[in-house]
Design an enzyme around this catalytic site. Structure first.
Site, PDB file in Angstrom:
ATOM      1  N   GLY A 150       0.821  -1.200   0.000  1.00 13.50           N
ATOM      2  CA  GLY A 150       0.000   0.000   0.000  1.00 13.50           C
ATOM      3  C   GLY A 150       0.857   1.252   0.000  1.00 13.50           C
ATOM      4  O   GLY A 150       2.058   1.212   0.302  1.00 13.50           O
ATOM      5  N   CYS A 151       0.241   2.372  -0.309  1.00 14.20           N
ATOM      6  CA  CYS A 151       0.994   3.627  -0.445  1.00 14.20           C
ATOM      7  C   CYS A 151       1.548   4.117   0.889  1.00 14.20           C
ATOM      8  O   CYS A 151       2.736   4.444   0.998  1.00 14.20           O
ATOM      9  CB  CYS A 151       0.121   4.694  -1.103  1.00 14.20           C
ATOM     10  N   TYR A 152       0.703   4.175   1.916  1.00 14.09           N
ATOM     11  CA  TYR A 152       1.199   4.590   3.232  1.00 14.09           C
ATOM     12  C   TYR A 152       2.262   3.631   3.737  1.00 14.09           C
ATOM     13  O   TYR A 152       3.269   4.043   4.337  1.00 14.09           O
ATOM     14  CB  TYR A 152       0.053   4.642   4.243  1.00 14.09           C
ATOM     15  N   ALA A 153       2.037   2.331   3.525  1.00 15.30           N
ATOM     16  CA  ALA A 153       2.991   1.338   3.990  1.00 15.30           C
ATOM     17  C   ALA A 153       4.348   1.508   3.305  1.00 15.30           C
ATOM     18  O   ALA A 153       5.402   1.402   3.945  1.00 15.30           O
ATOM     19  CB  ALA A 153       2.441  -0.063   3.735  1.00 15.30           C
ATOM     20  N   ALA A 155       5.767   4.277   2.007  1.00 13.86           N
ATOM     21  CA  ALA A 155       6.484   5.452   2.515  1.00 13.86           C
ATOM     22  C   ALA A 155       6.964   5.233   3.944  1.00 13.86           C
ATOM     23  O   ALA A 155       8.080   5.631   4.315  1.00 13.86           O
ATOM     24  CB  ALA A 155       5.585   6.685   2.425  1.00 13.86           C
TER      25      ALA A 155
END
Length: 347
Positions: A150-153, A155
């Site tokens: 995922g995107c948050y994961a 970063a």
């Protein structure tokens, strides 16, 4: 030398991630999109709905058919909303057909998926055939079913990896303040995504309940087994794309700012798409929008003994389609930057 291009299918073509895959793969020298599918195919050329694709592709969305995809292509990208991939993945998994899954359906254990996504998970036998793959730490043992992070994961894990991999994080002092542009929420409309609520505004959402929390802790636990939890919050920025993660951590053992800087620089020295800022310089979102880069900067406060780490990515590229292509490049043995040599859209 590859003489024939690898054929790819994109399932979920009209979502943001599907369209970004279509855009990026247009310039890939070794992969071409041969099949696109949508839940409601209408038989019209994709450019009729999305004029920016006019003259670029001659493709129409087809009904989803796993057998047809496997007969016509060499890899499938599942750019679907969570809850869909788990129901259509079985034929690909049983055939050991290459899949890059951009949804959250195969990132977690069955129990964690049900708890955090509030959906019925895939069967354990199918989950066992998949592998989570943060592309910058790609595992050569990866199976043919790759769960794209995922995107948050992405970063957050890149911000913490150098410390976790050396077991330096104080497991009781990991605070993540993560912010995303609106495209991270997908295309489904809600009151909170209306322009009048987003523009000139700033809101926190899903405090302590975002579905990327277990994904982050799961990977951190692999690197540093004593990490069981993090404090994680997410907020919505009034911008189209981009993620800004501020991580505030304490360390198990004392390190000088110079030692910490060197640790990050050494960890990412051979990572094509992770750039470490000079000491005490922090990145901004503009410098990565339109690219597959993650830019990271850090600064240490000797008074509080907190290390601040800032990590920025483009959520649609590094956080989704770009990383999916990076994983596909690894899978097929291409240089990982193939088709991803992008310069930031700074202005």
């Amino acid at each position: 030398m590859l003489t024939q291009k690898i054929k790819a299918a994109i399932v979920g073509i009209t979502g943001y991630a599907g369209l970004e895959l279509l855009r990026l793969l247009y310039s890939h020298p070794f992969i071409e999109v041969a099949v696109i599918t949508n839940t409601q195919p209408d038989g019209h050329d994709i450019s009729e709905q999305f004029p920016h694709l006019s003259g670029m592709y001659n493709l129409s969305p087809e009904p989803f058919d796993a057998l047809h995809i496997m007969q016509k292509t060499d890899i499938v990208f599942l750019a679907t909303s969570s809850g869909i991939s788990k129901d259509i993945a079985e034929p690909f998994i049983l055939a050991d057909f290459p899949v890059i899954d951009l949804s959250g359906d195969f990132r977690l254990t069955a129990d964690d998926y049900q708890k955090w996504y509030h959906k019925t998970p895939a069967t354990p036998s199918l989950l066992a055939k998949s592998q989570y793959s943060l592309a910058d730490f790609y595992d050569d043992e990866t199976t043919s079913y790759i769960a794209n992070p995922g995107c948050y994961a992405t970063a957050t894990l890149l911000a913490l990896a150098p410390l976790a991999q050396h077991h330096l994080l104080d497991q009781n002092n990991i605070v993540i303040d993560a912010k995303s542009g609106l495209s991270g929420a997908g295309k489904s409309l809600s009151t909170t995504s209306h322009f009048v609520n987003v523009s000139d505004n700033f809101t926190m959402y899903k405090p302590n309940s975002h579905q990327h929390i277990p994904e982050i802790t799961q990977q951190l636990h692999i690197w540093q087994p004593d990490i069981a939890h993090i404090q994680f919050t997410t907020s919505l920025l009034p911008i189209n794309r981009g993620i800004f993660v501020s991580a505030y951590v304490k360390l198990k053992e004392p390190r000088t700012p110079q030692q910490l800087q060197e640790l990050f620089e050494n960890t990412y020295a051979d990572k094509t798409f992770v750039r470490v800022m000079p000491s005490n310089e922090l990145p901004n979102i503009k410098q990565v929008v339109g690219t597959n880069f993650a830019d990271i900067g850090l600064t240490y406060n000797p008074e509080t003994q907190f290390l601040t780490i800032v990590s920025v990515i483009d959520n649609m590229i590094k956080g989704a389609a770009g990383q999916a292509i990076q994983n596909a490049n690894h899978f097929f043995g291409f240089p990982e930057s193939t088709g991803l040599k992008l310069i930031a859209q700074y202005a």
